[in-house]
Design an enzyme around this catalytic site. Structure first.
Site, short mmCIF file in Angstrom:
data_model
loop_
_atom_site.label_atom_id
_atom_site.label_comp_id
_atom_site.label_asym_id
_atom_site.label_seq_id
_atom_site.Cartn_x
_atom_site.Cartn_y
_atom_site.Cartn_z
N GLU A 1 28.77 45.65 34.61
CA GLU A 1 29.99 45.85 35.40
C GLU A 1 30.83 44.59 35.26
OE1 GLU A 1 30.32 48.14 38.98
OE2 GLU A 1 28.17 48.58 38.95
N GLU B 1 23.25 41.96 46.46
CA GLU B 1 24.11 43.13 46.62
C GLU B 1 23.60 44.02 47.76
OE1 GLU B 1 24.03 45.79 43.25
OE2 GLU B 1 25.97 46.63 43.81
C1 BGC Z 1 29.88 47.26 42.54
C2 BGC Z 1 30.32 46.93 43.93
C3 BGC Z 1 31.54 47.76 44.20
C4 BGC Z 1 31.01 49.16 44.27
C5 BGC Z 1 31.99 50.19 44.72
C6 BGC Z 1 29.40 48.67 42.59
O1 BGC Z 1 28.84 49.13 41.43
O2 BGC Z 1 28.94 46.38 42.05
O3 BGC Z 1 30.23 45.67 44.35
O4 BGC Z 1 32.34 47.38 45.22
O5 BGC Z 1 30.39 49.53 43.05
O6 BGC Z 1 31.57 51.45 44.45
#
Ligand code: BGC
Length: 876
Positions: A462, A742
Site C-alpha cells: 500500500e 495498525e
Molecule cells: C490502510 C488504512 C486505511 C484503510 C482504509 C487500509 O488498508 O492501511 O490505514 O485508512 O485501508 O480502508
C-alpha cells in the site's frame, strides 16, 4: 536585549531555500530568549545569477510580528537570489544584532526551461525494463562562480556530476499526480563543476511513475509507459553563463541495476557498472541515443517541503545464525534500506537482504508484506564494495542476510533511516518509562510514514496517502515535527485530485484501487482530511495562507456531504468505514465496528461544517461563516435526534459506545451542560466497566481521552492510557512494539501475528493519543493559532510523578515541566518571547504569564482538592 542573533526562514523551508516557488515568500524569524521586539528592520539584497543587483533595500516596521510576515521587497524574478537579514528593536529603543543572511533562490519559470524530457526508448510492460543511465559531456570555458542543477523526472532520479552525486536527497522527485504537478529539485553543484571538460550522469528508475504499485499485485504504468529525466544545469563563470540542458543529443544505456522497485526492492549487479560513466571522456559510443518525450512545462512546480533523506543510521542490536544466513535485529521498526560494506567476494556471488517487521517462530514473518517482497540483492564484481539501494525503501525491524561467507560485523550492515527531512519541534518525557516508550513509538511511526507524502504504512503493498490516517494524526504530527511544508504540499495534491474526480478520494495521490476502491467513494473521517488537516496545520503554525489555499477544497467537501445527507442532515446512506478497526472488528472485516458507521459519518459532517465556519471566520468570509455555523448546528441537532446519545445508555447499543460518546463530546455535538456531564459519566462508566480497555478504532481513538478529560474524568483517561490490559496502548508495548500498530492486536497475545491480511506494525493513526499527552499530561497547547497565546494547563494524574513537554513554537521554545510529591506540585514553565500564556494549574489561581521562566508551587492538599475534578477544555 540578549546578544544572540535571530535567524530567518522563508515560508516553511529550513536552511538555504533553493528553487522556491513563491515570488513573494513570507519571512519568519526566531527571537532570542527573553527578547522584546517592538519593531524590526529587514534588509535585503536580491541579485540575478550573474550578480546584477535586482533590488536592495531595508525597511523598519513598527510591529512585533515575526511569523510569516509579508515579503518586503520587489517580487523575485526567476533564478533570483535573495539574501535577507533582520534585526529587532526593543522597548528601550535599542537595536539588537543583525542576523546572518538567510538565502533563497527562486525556481525557474516555465518559459526558462530549455531542457527536454529524455529517456531510453519505451519498452513494453513485460519487456526488459532495466533502469537506465543517461549521460552527456559538456565544456565550461571560464572559472566557475556558481552552478545550479534543476532536476526532475518521470520516474525516480539521481544525478552525478564528474563522478560525484549531486545530493544525498533520495526518491526524487517524490510523488505527486505528475500530469498536474511535477516537482523540480535544485542542487548547488558549484563545487562539482570545473573549468574545461565535464560530464553529467543521470540514473533513472520506475518509482511511482510506472513501477508496479497498489493493490492486488499492483498496476504498472500508472502515469505513463516511459520514464525520463528533465535536467537543466545553469553555470555562471567569469566568462558568462553556460546552460547544459537535457536534449536529444544525450546517450543512454542500461545500468548496473537489474530492477529497482519500491515494493520489490533493488538488484544491483556490480559487474555491469560502467566505470567512469559520469566522468568526462567516458566512451559512450556503444550507448543509444535518448528518446525525447512530451512534457507540459506548466506542470513544473516547486516543492513546499523538504526531500527524503537519511536522518539516522541504525546498527544491529543482534546478529544470529538463521538457516542459510544471518538474522539481523535493528531493535527498532522503521522505514529505510540497508547499506552493506562487503569484502571482495568471488565475482558473481549474490548477497541477498530480506526485510520484515516481525518474527514468527524465530524467523522473518513476510506474510504481512503481501505483494511487496522487499528483497535487495547485490552481485559482486570480485571487489570490495559499499552498497545501498537507490530507488527503493522498506518498512522493517529485522533483516535476513545471505550470501556472505562469515558472520558480518555490525558496522558493515547498517540500516539507513529514510523519511522527509523535517525539523523536530516537540518532545515529551515523564516518570512512566512505558508511556515514554509509547511516545517514542508514535514518533517512529511518524518518521516511518512521512515519506514524501503521509502514508498509512511503510512496508506492505500500500504505502498510500490514506486521508483518514493523517486526518486522525495531523495534530500530533504538527506538534512533534515541522510537518507544515510537507503537508501543505500534499494538500495541494488532495485539492487537485478532488478537482479531477469531484470527490475527495480515500487516498491521494489516487491510483487504481483494485476490486474495491473507487475515487468517488465518499467516506467520513477520510474525506474530512480536506477540512481538518488544514485546520490542524493552522492551529500549529498560525499560517492563514494554508486556510486560504485549501478553502475551496474544504468547502467542496462540506457542500458535497451536505448534498449526500440531504434535508435530514443525517448522513445515513452509502458505504462508510466508520470506526475502522475497533478492537472487536474480526481479522477479515476491519469495518465491522460496534458503533453505527452512519453515526460516525454524521458526527464528522457536523465537525467539518463547524471547521469550515471557523476557516471562513479567519478568512473574513462572513456570509460563509454564518452559513456553515448554521449548517453545523442543524447537523448537531439532527445527530442528537437520530442517535439519542444524550440518553446515555438508554439508546440503541450501537450508539452506547465509547466512540459515540467520544465523538458527541469532542466534536462539541452535545453542548447542553447537563447532557454533556451525563454522557461524560456514561463514557467513563463504559471505560471502567471494560476494565480500562480500549474499545475505539480510527474514529474514536484520537478523541476518547479528550472526551474524558473535557467532562471531569481525567483520572479515567489516565487509567485507560496506562492500562496494560489488552486491548490498550501499553499492552502493545508489553508485546514488544517499537512503533504504533495498525490493529490493537496486530500481534496476538499468543505471540502470533494477526492472521488478517491487513496487519501492519507501523500505522500512526492509533498513536494520535500523543496529542493528549502533550496537551493534557504535559499541559502545553496553543490558546491561539500559532502559539501567539499559549495555554499552560498540565493535569498531573495516573501514576506519574513528573512530566516534561517542550515545543519549538513559531515564536521560540516553550516548555512545561512538573513534579508531584507528597508535599507539593511544582510546575515550571517557559513562555516564548512575544507571546503570553493562560495558566491553569490545578490548585493555583488562574493567571496570565508573560515571556520568560516561571515557577508555580501548589500545596499537595490544594492540588488534590482540585486535581482530577478539573476538566480540560477541548483543543481548538
Ligand atoms: C490502510 C488504512 C486505511 C484503510 C482504509 C487500509 O488498508 O492501511 O490505514 O485508512 O485501508 O480502508
Amino acid at each position: 536585549m540578549s546578544t544572540s542573533a535571530p535567524f530567518v526562514r522563508f515560508e516553511h523551508r529550513d536552511g538555504v531555500a533553493l528553487g522556491i516557488g513563491e515570488a513573494r515568500p513570507r519571512l519568519s524569524w526566531s527571537a532570542p530568549t527573553g527578547a522584546v521586539q517592538v519593531a524590526y528592520e529587514l534588509a535585503w539584497h536580491i541579485t540575478s545569477p550573474d550578480g546584477i543587483v535586482v533590488d536592495q533595500g531595508a525597511a523598519v516596521v513598527e510591529d512585533d510580528a515575526r511569523v510569516l510576515v509579508p515579503w518586503p521587497a520587489a517580487p523575485l524574478p526567476s533564478r533570483a537570489r535573495a539574501a535577507v537579514r533582520v534585526r529587532l528593536r526593543d522597548a528601550e529603543g535599542v537595536w539588537g544584532e543583525w542576523s546572518e543572511d538567510a538565502v533563497a533562490e527562486r525556481a525557474l519559470d516555465a518559459a526558462d526551461w530549455e531542457a527536454l524530457l529524455i529517456g531510453p526508448a519505451v519498452e513494453s510492460e513485460d519487456g526488459d525494463r532495466r533502469p537506465p543511465l543517461l549521460r552527456a559531456d559538456f565544456t565550461v570555458p571560464g572559472a566557475v562562480k556558481s552552478a545550479r542543477l534543476h532536476l526532475t523526472a518521470h520516474g525516480l532520479v539521481r544525478a552525478e556530476v564528474n563522478g560525484a552525486r549531486t545530493t544525498e536527497d533520495t526518491l526524487l522527485p517524490g510523488w505527486t499526480p505528475y500530469q498536474d504537478r511535477l516537482r523540480v529539485h535544485v542542487h548547488d553543484v558549484t563545487d562539482l563543476v570545473r573549468t574545461g571538460a565535464n560530464a553529467i550522469g543521470i540514473a533513472l528508475a520506475d518509482g511511482w511513475y510506472r513501477g508496479r504499485f497498489g493493490f492486488e499485485g499492483g498496476t504498472s504504468d500508472i502515469y505513463g509507459s516511459h520514464i525520463g529525466a528533465l535536467v537543466q544545469l545553469e553555470i555562471e563563470t567569469d566568462q558568462g553563463s553556460v546552460v547544459v540542458a537535457s536534449d536529444g543529443g544525450w546517450r543512454t544505456a542500461p545500468g548496473p541495476l537489474d530492477h529497482a522497485s519500491l515494493y520489490d526492492g533493488e538488484r544491483y549487479d556490480a559487474r555491469f557498472r560502467p566505470k567512469g560513466w559520469s566522468d568526462p571522456g567516458f566512451d559512450d559510443e556503444s550507448w543509444d541515443a535518448v528518446v525525447v518525450h512530451d512534457l507540459d512545462k506548466a506542470a513544473l512546480s516547486a516543492p513546499d517541503g523538504a526531500p527524503v533523506r537519511c536522518t539516522e543510521e541504525l546498527h544491529p542490536v543482534s546478529v544470529t545464525a538463521d538457516g542459510d544466513g544471518w538474522l539481523i535485529d535493528y531493535g527498532q521498526n522503521h522505514a529505510g534500506r540497508p547499506r552493506l560494506s562487503l569484502p571482495a567476494l568471488p565475482a558473481g556471488t549474490v548477497v541477498t537482504v530480506r526485510h520484515a517487521e516481525v518474527l514468527q517462530d524465530g524467523t522473518l514473518c513476510v506474510r504481512p508484506l503481501r505483494e511487496a517482497p522487499s528483497v535487495d540483492q547485490v552481485v559482486s564484481a570480485g571487489e570490495p564494495l559499499v552498497w545501498e539501494p537507490d530507488f527503493t525503501i522498506h518498512g522493517y525491524r529485522y533483516a535476513h542476510l545471505s550470501g556472505i561467507p562469515a558472520k558480518p560485523e555490525p558496522g558493515t550492515i547498517v540500516s539507513r533511516v529514510l523519511h522527509t527531512d523535517m525539523r523536530r519541534i516537540g518532545w515529551f518525557e515523564c516518570s512512566d518509562p512505558e508511556l515514554n516508550r509509547l511516545h517514542e513509538n508514535v514518533r517512529w511511526s511518524l518518521r516511518s510514514n512521512f515519506v514524501d507524502i503521509p502514508t498509512d504504512c511503510p512496508q506492505r503493498d500500500e504505502r498510500l496517502g490514506w486521508t483518514g490516517d493523517i486526518q486522525a494524526f495531523a495534530p500530533t504530527a504538527a506538534f512533534l515535527y515541522d510537518v507544515q511544508g510537507m503537508l501543505v504540499d500534499w494538500l495541494r495534491t488532495l485539492s487537485s485530485e478532488q478537482e479531477r474526480f469531484g470527490h475527495v478520494p480515500v487516498y491521494v495521490p489516487w491510483i487504481p484501487g483494485g476490486a474495491f476502491w473507487r475515487p468517488w467513494q465518499d467516506i467520513a473521517g477520510w474525506g474530512d482530511a480536506a477540512t481538518l488537516v488544514p485546520l490542524a496545520l493552522y492551529q500549529a503554525s498560525g499560517d492563514a495562507g494554508i486556510l486560504a489555499r485549501q478553502y475551496p477544497s474544504a468547502k467542496g467537501w462540506v457542500d458535497h456531504v451536505e448534498g449526500l445527507a440531504g434535508e435530514s442532515r443525517v448522513w445515513d446512506e452509502g458505504l462508510q468505514l466508520g470506526d475502522w478497526l475497533d478492537p472487536t472488528a474480526p481479522p477479515e472485516n476491519p469495518m465491522e465496528a460496534v458503533t453505527d458507521p452512519h453515526l460516525v459519518a454524521t458526527a464528522y459532517f457536523a465537525r467539518s461544517a463547524a471547521a469550515l465556519a471557523e476557516m471562513a471566520t479567519v478568512l473574513g468570509l462572513t456570509e460563509d461563516a454564518e452559513r456553515y455555523a448554521a449548517l453545523a448546528a442543524e447537523v448537531r441537532a439532527a445527530f442528537i435526534a437520530r442517535y439519542r446519545v444524550d440518553e446515555a445508555g438508554a439508546q440503541d447499543a450501537s450508539a452506547d459506545t465509547q466512540t459515540a460518546y467520544a465523538l458527541a463530546i469532542a466534536f462539541d455535538i452535545v453542548t447542553d451542560a447537563d447532557a454533556r456531564a451525563r454522557i461524560g459519566d456514561r463514557l467513563a462508566q463504559l471505560v471502567r466497566d471494560s476494565g480500562y480497555t480500549v474499545a475505539t478504532g480510527f474514529a474514536g481513538t484520537p478523541l476518547v481521552t479528550w472526551a474524558l478529560s473535557a467532562t471531569g474524568h481525567v483520572d479515567v483517561a489516565y487509567g485507560l492510557l496506562q492500562s496494560h490490559e489488552a486491548p490498550s496502548w501499553l499492552s502493545t508495548i508489553d508485546r514488544g512494539a517499537t512503533t504504533i500498530w495498525e490493529r490493537w492486536d496486530s500481534m496476538l497475545e499468543s505471540g502470533d501475528v494477526n492472521p488478517g491480511d491487513m496487519t501492519s506494525f507501523n500505522h500512526y493513526a492509533l498513536g494520535s493519543v500523543a496529542d493528549w499527552m502533550h496537551r493534557v499530561i504535559g499541559g502545553l497547547a496553543p490558546a491561539e493559532p500559532g502559539y501567539r497565546r499559549l495555554r499552560i494547563a498540565p493535569r498531573p494524574g495516573g501514576t506519574l510523578t513528573r512530566a516534561t513537554v517542550r515545543h519549538l513554537t513559531p515564536f521560540g521554545p516553550a516548555e512545561v515541566a512538573w513534579t508531584l510529591d507528597d508535599a507539593t506540585l511544582t510546575v515550571a514553565f517557559e513562555v516564548p518571547a512575544g507571546t503570553s500564556a493562560d495558566v491553569d494549574i490545578p490548585g493555583a489561581p488562574r493567571a496570565v504569564a508573560g515571556p520568560g521562566y516561571h515557577e508555580v508551587v501548589v500545596a499537595r492538599e490544594d492540588f488534590d482538592r482540585a486535581g482530577h475534578e478539573s476538566s480540560v477544555p477541548l483543543p481548538a
